[in-house]
Write a protein that holds these residues in place. Structure first.
Motif, PDB file in Angstrom:
ATOM      1  N   LEU A 140       1.786  13.522   6.770  1.00 22.58           N
ATOM      2  CA  LEU A 140       0.678  13.716   6.839  1.00 22.58           C
ATOM      3  C   LEU A 140       0.224  13.569   5.155  1.00 22.58           C
ATOM      4  O   LEU A 140      -1.040  12.781   5.777  1.00 22.58           O
ATOM      5  CB  LEU A 140       0.801  15.327   6.337  1.00 22.58           C
ATOM      6  CG  LEU A 140       1.063  15.377   8.414  1.00 22.58           C
ATOM      7  CD1 LEU A 140       1.702  17.317   8.257  1.00 22.58           C
ATOM      8  CD2 LEU A 140       0.369  16.332   9.396  1.00 22.58           C
TER       9      LEU A 140
ATOM     10  N   ALA B 255       0.077  10.038   4.323  1.00 19.79           N
ATOM     11  CA  ALA B 255      -0.604   9.004   4.292  1.00 19.79           C
ATOM     12  C   ALA B 255      -1.344   9.116   5.510  1.00 19.79           C
ATOM     13  O   ALA B 255      -2.448   8.801   5.203  1.00 19.79           O
ATOM     14  CB  ALA B 255       0.643   8.249   4.890  1.00 19.79           C
TER      15      ALA B 255
ATOM     16  N   ILE C  12      -4.189  11.710   6.193  1.00  8.60           N
ATOM     17  CA  ILE C  12      -5.175  12.044   5.251  1.00  8.60           C
ATOM     18  C   ILE C  12      -5.472  10.838   4.225  1.00  8.60           C
ATOM     19  O   ILE C  12      -6.822  10.658   4.020  1.00  8.60           O
ATOM     20  CB  ILE C  12      -4.939  13.061   4.540  1.00  8.60           C
ATOM     21  CG1 ILE C  12      -4.233  13.451   3.149  1.00  8.60           C
ATOM     22  CG2 ILE C  12      -5.328  14.391   5.686  1.00  8.60           C
ATOM     23  CD1 ILE C  12      -4.272  14.406   3.421  1.00  8.60           C
ATOM     24  N   LEU C  13      -5.208   9.909   4.416  1.00  3.40           N
ATOM     25  CA  LEU C  13      -5.645   8.644   3.165  1.00  3.40           C
ATOM     26  C   LEU C  13      -6.405   7.329   3.795  1.00  3.40           C
ATOM     27  O   LEU C  13      -6.622   6.455   3.682  1.00  3.40           O
ATOM     28  CB  LEU C  13      -4.262   7.502   2.291  1.00  3.40           C
ATOM     29  CG  LEU C  13      -3.044   8.588   1.535  1.00  3.40           C
ATOM     30  CD1 LEU C  13      -2.806   7.787   0.711  1.00  3.40           C
ATOM     31  CD2 LEU C  13      -5.047   8.997   0.092  1.00  3.40           C
ATOM     32  N   ALA C  14      -5.975   8.175   5.000  1.00  5.68           N
ATOM     33  CA  ALA C  14      -6.792   7.145   6.348  1.00  5.68           C
ATOM     34  C   ALA C  14      -8.305   6.631   6.121  1.00  5.68           C
ATOM     35  O   ALA C  14      -8.952   8.328   5.722  1.00  5.68           O
ATOM     36  CB  ALA C  14      -6.328   7.326   7.503  1.00  5.68           C
TER      37      ALA C  14
ATOM     38  N   LEU D  51      -8.147   7.253  12.845  1.00  3.04           N
ATOM     39  CA  LEU D  51      -7.420   5.729  12.471  1.00  3.04           C
ATOM     40  C   LEU D  51      -6.199   6.686  10.873  1.00  3.04           C
ATOM     41  O   LEU D  51      -5.311   6.585  10.769  1.00  3.04           O
ATOM     42  CB  LEU D  51      -8.178   5.933  10.803  1.00  3.04           C
ATOM     43  CG  LEU D  51      -9.491   5.491  11.375  1.00  3.04           C
ATOM     44  CD1 LEU D  51     -10.647   5.299  10.743  1.00  3.04           C
ATOM     45  CD2 LEU D  51      -9.248   3.770  12.269  1.00  3.04           C
TER      46      LEU D  51
ATOM     47  N   ALA E  32      -4.714   9.064  13.064  1.00  2.00           N
ATOM     48  CA  ALA E  32      -3.258   9.630  13.765  1.00  2.00           C
ATOM     49  C   ALA E  32      -2.179   7.491  13.387  1.00  2.00           C
ATOM     50  O   ALA E  32      -1.214   8.528  13.302  1.00  2.00           O
ATOM     51  CB  ALA E  32      -3.193   9.416  14.920  1.00  2.00           C
ATOM     52  N   GLN E  33      -3.041   6.946  12.931  1.00  3.58           N
ATOM     53  CA  GLN E  33      -2.137   5.676  13.257  1.00  3.58           C
ATOM     54  C   GLN E  33      -1.358   5.643  11.745  1.00  3.58           C
ATOM     55  O   GLN E  33      -0.075   5.176  12.784  1.00  3.58           O
ATOM     56  CB  GLN E  33      -2.896   4.921  13.133  1.00  3.58           C
ATOM     57  CG  GLN E  33      -2.721   3.590  13.451  1.00  3.58           C
ATOM     58  CD  GLN E  33      -1.323   2.448  14.624  1.00  3.58           C
ATOM     59  OE1 GLN E  33      -1.538   3.717  15.052  1.00  3.58           O
ATOM     60  NE2 GLN E  33      -0.759   1.828  14.654  1.00  3.58           N
ATOM     61  N   ASN E  34      -1.593   5.888  10.973  1.00  3.39           N
ATOM     62  CA  ASN E  34      -1.244   5.632   9.997  1.00  3.39           C
ATOM     63  C   ASN E  34       0.403   6.909   9.940  1.00  3.39           C
ATOM     64  O   ASN E  34       1.330   6.472   8.974  1.00  3.39           O
ATOM     65  CB  ASN E  34      -2.111   6.618   8.815  1.00  3.39           C
ATOM     66  CG  ASN E  34      -2.914   5.265   7.598  1.00  3.39           C
ATOM     67  OD1 ASN E  34      -2.490   4.690   7.947  1.00  3.39           O
ATOM     68  ND2 ASN E  34      -3.432   6.073   6.605  1.00  3.39           N
TER      69      ASN E  34
ATOM     70  N   LEU F 232       2.740   5.462  11.830  1.00  5.93           N
ATOM     71  CA  LEU F 232       3.018   4.574  11.109  1.00  5.93           C
ATOM     72  C   LEU F 232       4.566   4.733  10.116  1.00  5.93           C
ATOM     73  O   LEU F 232       5.816   3.988   9.790  1.00  5.93           O
ATOM     74  CB  LEU F 232       2.781   3.060  10.541  1.00  5.93           C
ATOM     75  CG  LEU F 232       1.764   2.337  11.631  1.00  5.93           C
ATOM     76  CD1 LEU F 232       0.795   1.594  10.777  1.00  5.93           C
ATOM     77  CD2 LEU F 232       2.679   1.592  11.836  1.00  5.93           C
ATOM     78  N   ALA F 233       3.512   5.839   9.950  1.00  3.92           N
ATOM     79  CA  ALA F 233       4.825   6.628   7.883  1.00  3.92           C
ATOM     80  C   ALA F 233       5.639   7.387   8.954  1.00  3.92           C
ATOM     81  O   ALA F 233       7.054   7.179   7.858  1.00  3.92           O
ATOM     82  CB  ALA F 233       3.794   7.325   7.798  1.00  3.92           C
TER      83      ALA F 233
ATOM     84  N   PHE G 227       5.549  -0.325   2.731  1.00  2.00           N
ATOM     85  CA  PHE G 227       4.215   0.851   4.198  1.00  2.00           C
ATOM     86  C   PHE G 227       3.161   1.702   3.199  1.00  2.00           C
ATOM     87  O   PHE G 227       2.614   1.836   3.211  1.00  2.00           O
ATOM     88  CB  PHE G 227       5.154   1.620   5.213  1.00  2.00           C
ATOM     89  CG  PHE G 227       4.372   2.225   6.005  1.00  2.00           C
ATOM     90  CD1 PHE G 227       3.261   1.276   7.005  1.00  2.00           C
ATOM     91  CD2 PHE G 227       4.375   3.739   5.765  1.00  2.00           C
ATOM     92  CE1 PHE G 227       2.244   2.498   7.461  1.00  2.00           C
ATOM     93  CE2 PHE G 227       3.340   4.329   6.419  1.00  2.00           C
ATOM     94  CZ  PHE G 227       2.197   3.711   7.026  1.00  2.00           C
ATOM     95  N   PHE G 228       4.532   2.370   2.161  1.00  4.11           N
ATOM     96  CA  PHE G 228       3.834   3.776   1.502  1.00  4.11           C
ATOM     97  C   PHE G 228       3.044   3.011   0.655  1.00  4.11           C
ATOM     98  O   PHE G 228       1.839   3.136   0.404  1.00  4.11           O
ATOM     99  CB  PHE G 228       4.600   4.230   1.292  1.00  4.11           C
ATOM    100  CG  PHE G 228       5.235   5.844   2.232  1.00  4.11           C
ATOM    101  CD1 PHE G 228       4.552   6.177   2.836  1.00  4.11           C
ATOM    102  CD2 PHE G 228       6.285   5.305   2.764  1.00  4.11           C
ATOM    103  CE1 PHE G 228       4.956   7.386   4.123  1.00  4.11           C
ATOM    104  CE2 PHE G 228       7.247   6.022   4.051  1.00  4.11           C
ATOM    105  CZ  PHE G 228       5.910   6.899   4.627  1.00  4.11           C
TER     106      PHE G 228
ATOM    107  N   VAL H   9      -0.460   1.753   2.232  1.00  2.00           N
ATOM    108  CA  VAL H   9      -1.014   3.155   2.491  1.00  2.00           C
ATOM    109  C   VAL H   9      -2.064   3.288   1.204  1.00  2.00           C
ATOM    110  O   VAL H   9      -3.427   2.704   0.997  1.00  2.00           O
ATOM    111  CB  VAL H   9      -0.588   3.655   3.681  1.00  2.00           C
ATOM    112  CG1 VAL H   9      -1.519   5.441   3.033  1.00  2.00           C
ATOM    113  CG2 VAL H   9      -0.373   3.641   4.678  1.00  2.00           C
TER     114      VAL H   9
ATOM    115  N   GLN I 152      -7.373   0.215  12.447  1.00  2.00           N
ATOM    116  CA  GLN I 152      -6.113   0.706  11.560  1.00  2.00           C
ATOM    117  C   GLN I 152      -4.565  -0.366  11.037  1.00  2.00           C
ATOM    118  O   GLN I 152      -5.297  -0.009   9.577  1.00  2.00           O
ATOM    119  CB  GLN I 152      -5.827   3.040  11.765  1.00  2.00           C
ATOM    120  CG  GLN I 152      -5.402   3.300  10.401  1.00  2.00           C
ATOM    121  CD  GLN I 152      -6.036   2.926   9.267  1.00  2.00           C
ATOM    122  OE1 GLN I 152      -6.981   2.990   9.492  1.00  2.00           O
ATOM    123  NE2 GLN I 152      -5.305   3.796   8.308  1.00  2.00           N
TER     124      GLN I 152
ATOM    125  N   ARG J 181     -10.131  12.526  -1.793  1.00  2.00           N
ATOM    126  CA  ARG J 181      -9.781  14.062  -0.137  1.00  2.00           C
ATOM    127  C   ARG J 181      -9.621  15.103  -0.987  1.00  2.00           C
ATOM    128  O   ARG J 181      -9.530  15.844  -1.824  1.00  2.00           O
ATOM    129  CB  ARG J 181      -8.225  13.454   0.009  1.00  2.00           C
ATOM    130  CG  ARG J 181      -7.954  11.879   0.773  1.00  2.00           C
ATOM    131  CD  ARG J 181      -9.075  11.398   1.477  1.00  2.00           C
ATOM    132  NE  ARG J 181      -8.813  10.648   2.655  1.00  2.00           N
ATOM    133  CZ  ARG J 181      -9.675   9.172   2.358  1.00  2.00           C
ATOM    134  NH1 ARG J 181     -10.412   9.422   1.286  1.00  2.00           N
ATOM    135  NH2 ARG J 181      -8.953   8.308   2.618  1.00  2.00           N
TER     136      ARG J 181
END
Lengths: 233, 233
Positions: free
Chosen positions: A30, A32, A34-36, A162, A164-166, A169-170, B3-4, B7, B165, B223
């Motif tokens: 989560l 990750a 919200i960093l989209a 966007l 959701a895709q992060n 993947l996370a 990965f992280f 991001v 994304q 954010r």
């Protein structure tokens, strides 16, 4: 996990094992999410992590009881709601003051965002804006959208995708898999979450441990020829 | 890159240096893009990599000459076009035969996809479907969308966002940065690319090397509080 390895490994899994997911894994995903990037950074998204057994069983039903929902260890509903610009605005204005952003940026959040995100009663303002944009657009480059409520809902839904895709993947990067579902009853999900228009659930994400030996999917990964999809012009 | 870390590092950059991008970097990011999950795997996306100087300058103009477009080393337009299910269908059917997928999956691509993606002249079938779904939905969980052309365009646009994304993260993982732009004149971009309805440009991605010392953005990353956005219910 390496980024490209994560992208390669991520698959939409239809059937999960019974293994549970440590809550910190979901929280990290989560974080990750919200960093989209998102439209104007107004963060018009919400993530409903449905944990109560009663609500979860209703959500599974609303997802047509498909295996990806039924067997998921956890379920999250991604909601896009353009009206949430109001939730972010004060913080964004304060932040632009704090870092002394250019005047243009400050004005953007103070003045332009409220205009952009308004569509009026029964879309009246949205329709006027649509006509106006298309008139001005005859003479010079002009964004034609968002104008109506539906346009704004779509902008919010794109931003939510966007995130959701992060998220998916996370989850893969942490050894779990997911399934993004769009085949659900949006009316029933909205009722379950108490959503009011213009908020809409745009995706339900099921997650868990993948069944071994590829049993969680019906086959390998299929993509059409890249040359059909990429056009160098 | 991890990965992280990718991001965390990804930022929307408004101003790039003059450094060019090796084409293989962009291609690797495109490869990552098309591995994104997408609705029914019908891959209703197109990526226009605008290279011709003449077209590029028209595209920059359509992006309101904003710095993220003007200073970008490369520009890609992400297009969502629900009618592209036709391009994927034969390959998907052949693939489901090849891996001997369950009958349900084979039928899905042979029979259900053409029905789902049809909306008829002037949306006639789409509107009939909408009424039908909402009637059936009174009695049992039923997806209410996609029914109309607009619904299908939105589904395609959501899938295109997932690919976008992956693309921007893949550029960051390779040491470059991007800016997703939605503020552009969609009519002018469509004309430039020769798009016909229901195809729509849903995003323009500018990319390049980030200006040093954070000069490519107007400030840090902001954010709102995660607790406002994540709801455990």
């Amino acid at each position: 996990m390496d980024f490209f390895e994560t992208v390669e490994k991520r698959r939409s899994i239809r059937k999960f094992t019974e293994k549970s997911i440590p809550p910190e894994v979901v929280h990290r995903a989560l974080d990750a999410a919200i960093l989209a990037p998102n439209s104007s950074n107004v963060q018009t998204w919400d993530f409903y992590w449905v944990k109560s057994p009663e609500k979860k069983s209703k959500l599974i039903e609303a997802c047509l009881s498909q295996a990806a929902a039924r067997t998921a260890a956890e379920l999250i509903v991604v909601v896009a709601d353009p009206s949430l610009w109001r939730r972010s605005q004060a913080g964004l204005i304060a932040y632009t003051e704090q870092v002394n952003a250019p005047k243009l940026v400050k004005d953007y959040y103070k003045k332009l965002i409220p205009i952009t995100y308004s569509y009026g009663w029964f879309n009246s303002l949205g329709l006027i804006k649509k006509i106006l944009y298309n008139c001005v657009g005859l003479f010079r480059p002009t964004p034609r959208s968002p104008a109506t409520m539906r346009d704004l809902q779509e902008v919010a839904s794109k931003s939510a995708a966007l995130a959701a895709q992060n998220f998916v993947l996370a989850m893969t990067a942490q050894g779990f898999q997911t399934c993004m579902m769009e085949g659900f009853d949006a009316c029933r999900v909205s009722r379950l979450l108490g959503l009011k228009s213009p908020a809409r659930p745009v995706m339900v994400i099921g997650m868990g441990q993948e069944l071994p030996d590829g049993k969680g999917t019906w086959g390998g990964r299929y993509r059409i020829d890249k040359n059909l999809v990429v056009h160098e012009i």
